[in-house]
Design an enzyme around this catalytic site. Structure first.
Site, short mmCIF file in Angstrom:
data_model
loop_
_atom_site.label_atom_id
_atom_site.label_comp_id
_atom_site.label_asym_id
_atom_site.label_seq_id
_atom_site.Cartn_x
_atom_site.Cartn_y
_atom_site.Cartn_z
N HIS A 177 0.80 -1.24 0.00
CA HIS A 177 0.00 0.00 0.00
C HIS A 177 0.82 1.28 0.00
CE1 HIS A 177 0.74 -0.32 4.37
NE2 HIS A 177 0.57 0.97 4.40
C1 UD1 Z 1 -2.51 5.62 5.56
C2 UD1 Z 1 -1.24 6.23 6.11
C3 UD1 Z 1 -0.08 5.24 5.97
C4 UD1 Z 1 -0.44 3.90 6.60
C5 UD1 Z 1 -1.75 3.40 6.04
C6 UD1 Z 1 -2.14 2.17 6.81
C7 UD1 Z 1 -1.03 8.67 5.85
C8 UD1 Z 1 -0.41 9.75 5.07
N1 UD1 Z 1 -0.87 7.43 5.37
O1 UD1 Z 1 -2.31 5.40 4.16
O2 UD1 Z 1 1.06 5.75 6.63
O3 UD1 Z 1 0.59 3.00 6.34
O4 UD1 Z 1 -2.77 4.39 6.22
O5 UD1 Z 1 -3.11 1.42 6.18
O6 UD1 Z 1 -1.64 8.92 6.86
N2 UD1 Z 1 -9.71 4.21 1.54
C9 UD1 Z 1 -10.84 3.44 1.52
N3 UD1 Z 1 -11.40 3.08 2.70
C10 UD1 Z 1 -10.90 3.43 3.91
C11 UD1 Z 1 -9.74 4.24 3.91
C12 UD1 Z 1 -9.16 4.60 2.73
O7 UD1 Z 1 -11.35 3.09 0.46
O8 UD1 Z 1 -11.47 3.05 4.95
C13 UD1 Z 1 -9.07 4.58 0.24
C14 UD1 Z 1 -9.48 5.96 -0.26
O9 UD1 Z 1 -9.57 5.90 -1.64
C15 UD1 Z 1 -8.29 6.82 0.13
C16 UD1 Z 1 -7.13 5.85 0.02
O10 UD1 Z 1 -7.66 4.61 0.42
O11 UD1 Z 1 -8.12 7.93 -0.69
C17 UD1 Z 1 -5.96 6.23 0.89
O12 UD1 Z 1 -6.35 6.40 2.26
P1 UD1 Z 1 -5.47 7.35 3.23
O13 UD1 Z 1 -5.94 7.20 4.64
O14 UD1 Z 1 -5.38 8.71 2.69
O15 UD1 Z 1 -4.03 6.77 3.11
P2 UD1 Z 1 -3.52 5.27 3.15
O16 UD1 Z 1 -2.91 4.95 1.85
O17 UD1 Z 1 -4.58 4.40 3.71
N1 UDP Z 2 -3.47 -5.78 9.02
C1 UDP Z 2 -4.71 -6.40 9.14
N2 UDP Z 2 -5.36 -6.82 8.01
C2 UDP Z 2 -4.84 -6.68 6.77
C3 UDP Z 2 -3.56 -6.06 6.66
C4 UDP Z 2 -2.92 -5.61 7.79
O1 UDP Z 2 -5.22 -6.57 10.24
O2 UDP Z 2 -5.48 -7.09 5.80
C5 UDP Z 2 -2.80 -5.29 10.25
C6 UDP Z 2 -1.36 -5.67 10.43
O3 UDP Z 2 -1.23 -6.94 11.00
C7 UDP Z 2 -0.88 -4.58 11.38
C8 UDP Z 2 -1.61 -3.37 10.85
O4 UDP Z 2 -2.75 -3.87 10.17
O5 UDP Z 2 -1.30 -4.85 12.72
C9 UDP Z 2 -0.67 -2.64 9.91
O6 UDP Z 2 -1.33 -1.75 9.14
P1 UDP Z 2 -0.83 -1.28 7.71
O7 UDP Z 2 0.03 -2.28 7.05
O8 UDP Z 2 -2.06 -0.84 7.02
O9 UDP Z 2 -0.03 0.06 8.07
P2 UDP Z 2 1.50 0.41 8.35
O10 UDP Z 2 1.97 -0.39 9.50
O11 UDP Z 2 2.25 0.18 7.08
O12 UDP Z 2 1.45 1.87 8.65
#
Ligand code: UD1
Ligand code: UDP
Length: 359
Positions: free
Chosen positions: A203
């Site tokens: 991601h």
């Molecule tokens: C965010 C964090 C990242 C973290 C990740 C964990 C920031 C800048 N980034 O990235 O550090 O590793 O979360 O998962 O804070 N979306 C959905 N449903 C949801 C949430 C998001 O469809 O419930 C989609 C939307 O299209 C959105 C995109 O995901 O625009 C990105 O979501 P966003 O929270 O902005 O950043 P992440 O890539 O999730």
């Molecule tokens: N995780 C989860 N389901 C998934 C993918 C990740 O429960 O399908 C959990 C993972 O084990 C960890 C947390 O989500 O506890 C990490 O989140 P993510 O990888 O989204 O974010 P990051 O750590 O890169 O910020």
């Protein structure tokens, strides 16, 4: 005193749960804010159901948007909450936009801030998380670190030593507590996976936002899938581009929606290897002793390499690294960084109580 916890994105929830638990056991008054950064059931609510987190006292419902729009919406809403509640301490987690927004607001209102997971550095300013981490650490009063490298970074940035505490890793508290609930075969059987399989999560914007960057990753994953069945719980960020890439057409690749905590870590626990660009997953595989191949040029979590099972890989090196890691698996089992022992939440609570008592 009142502690206001700020969460919003998936990785925040397993970090906040043990801290809130330990503070509750010490009689602390606490409120939990959910910014709404993540909002799908499988990105948010499922963690509240599984991890024993209290229902959020406030959900700001900010949702998705550009960095500026999302951060600004959080700041506006958080300012109202902080003015109304007047907390003595705002506790922020990790490196997401919710973390940064809360830190900026609290700092300007003169409210003390504690940062859980302070001091991690990738030194890669193309990552939004690096910006969030560095700015948050600059603003906060209590820097709660998961590893010794983080302490060294903060010291070299001029942070006073009495503000920094090595407390261990609360995400690992949650993992160790949940171990009895992690069934290594339940989800694998449901998905029709064979005995040996790998788990993939992707991601990072640097990997999934640009089709030109994604193409070599997909080619490398297809090469691994020729040897090992792969299951991908697909983060919403990369879904459309991964679908368009053709990866899911490989007969040994299974795509699923994002999984709940227990389903996901159950799958990880039973897997031959994990291929990821997640931060938290590098840590969890280290503790579970599962080989982790991180598709990134750097990591802010180097102890997962020096102590744990993690290796940084490129698309070009993935296949060979996977073969080698699986062959060498036993050598790396059981090595866990100091204080990743399931008691980080208690240490954080003790430091917090002491900090508030001294004010
Ligand atoms: C965010 C964090 C990242 C973290 C990740 C964990 C920031 C800048 N980034 O990235 O550090 O590793 O979360 O998962 O804070 N979306 C959905 N449903 C949801 C949430 C998001 O469809 O419930 C989609 C939307 O299209 C959105 C995109 O995901 O625009 C990105 O979501 P966003 O929270 O902005 O950043 P992440 O890539 O999730
Ligand atoms: N995780 C989860 N389901 C998934 C993918 C990740 O429960 O399908 C959990 C993972 O084990 C960890 C947390 O989500 O506890 C990490 O989140 P993510 O990888 O989204 O974010 P990051 O750590 O890169 O910020």
């Amino acid at each position: 005193p009142l502690v206001l916890h700020i969460t919003g994105a998936r990785p925040n929830f397993p970090k906040a749960a043990p801290v809130m638990d330990a503070l509750a056991a010490r009689g602390m008054r606490q409120l939990l804010v959910h910014t709404g950064q993540h909002y799908d059931d499988n990105m948010s609510a499922v963690f509240f159901r599984e991890l024993g987190l209290p229902h959020p006292d406030v959900n700001l419902g900010v949702g998705s948007g550009s960095h500026a729009a999302q951060t600004a919406a959080m700041m506006t809403a958080l300012e109202e909450v902080m003015l109304a509640e007047r907390p003595d301490l705002v506790m922020v987690y990790g490196d997401v936009n919710s973390t940064l927004a809360a830190s900026l607001v609290a700092a300007k209102l003169g409210i003390a801030i504690a940062h859980v997971e302070a001091g991690l550095r990738s030194f890669d300013w193309t990552m939004p998380e690096e910006i969030n981490r560095v700015v948050t650490d600059r603003l906060c009063d209590l820097l709660l670190a998961t590893s010794a490298d983080a302490i060294a970074h903060l010291a070299s940035e001029g942070v006073a030593a009495d503000r920094i505490h090595l407390v261990g890793n609360p995400m690992i508290d949650t993992l160790l507590r949940q171990l009895p609930h992690l069934d290594a075969r339940a989800k694998a059987d449901e998905l029709g996976l064979p005995e040996h399989y790998g788990v993939v999560t992707l991601h990072r914007p640097g990997n999934v936002d640009d089709p030109a960057a994604l193409a070599p990753l997909v080619a490398a994953l297809r090469d691994v899938a020729d040897e090992l069945d792969l299951v991908l719980p697909v983060h919403p960020r990369g879904r459309a581009r991964l679908e368009a890439s053709g990866l899911f057409e490989h007969p040994r690749v299974t795509a699923t929606d994002p999984l709940g905590y227990r389903d996901f870590l159950g799958l990880v626990r039973g897997s031959a290897a994990v291929i990821t660009d997640s931060g938290g997953v590098q840590e969890e595989t280290t503790v579970l002793g599962v080989p982790c191949l991180t598709l990134r040029p750097n990591t802010e979590r180097p102890v997962t390499i020096t102590h744990g099972t993690n290796r940084l890989v490129t698309p070009e090196s993935l296949l060979a690294a996977y073969r080698e890691a699986v062959a060498a698996r036993a050598e790396r089992e059981g090595a866990v960084p100091p204080l990743w022992d399931g008691r980080a939440g208690e240490r954080i609570a003790d430091v917090t109580v002491g900090f508030l008592a001294a004010r």
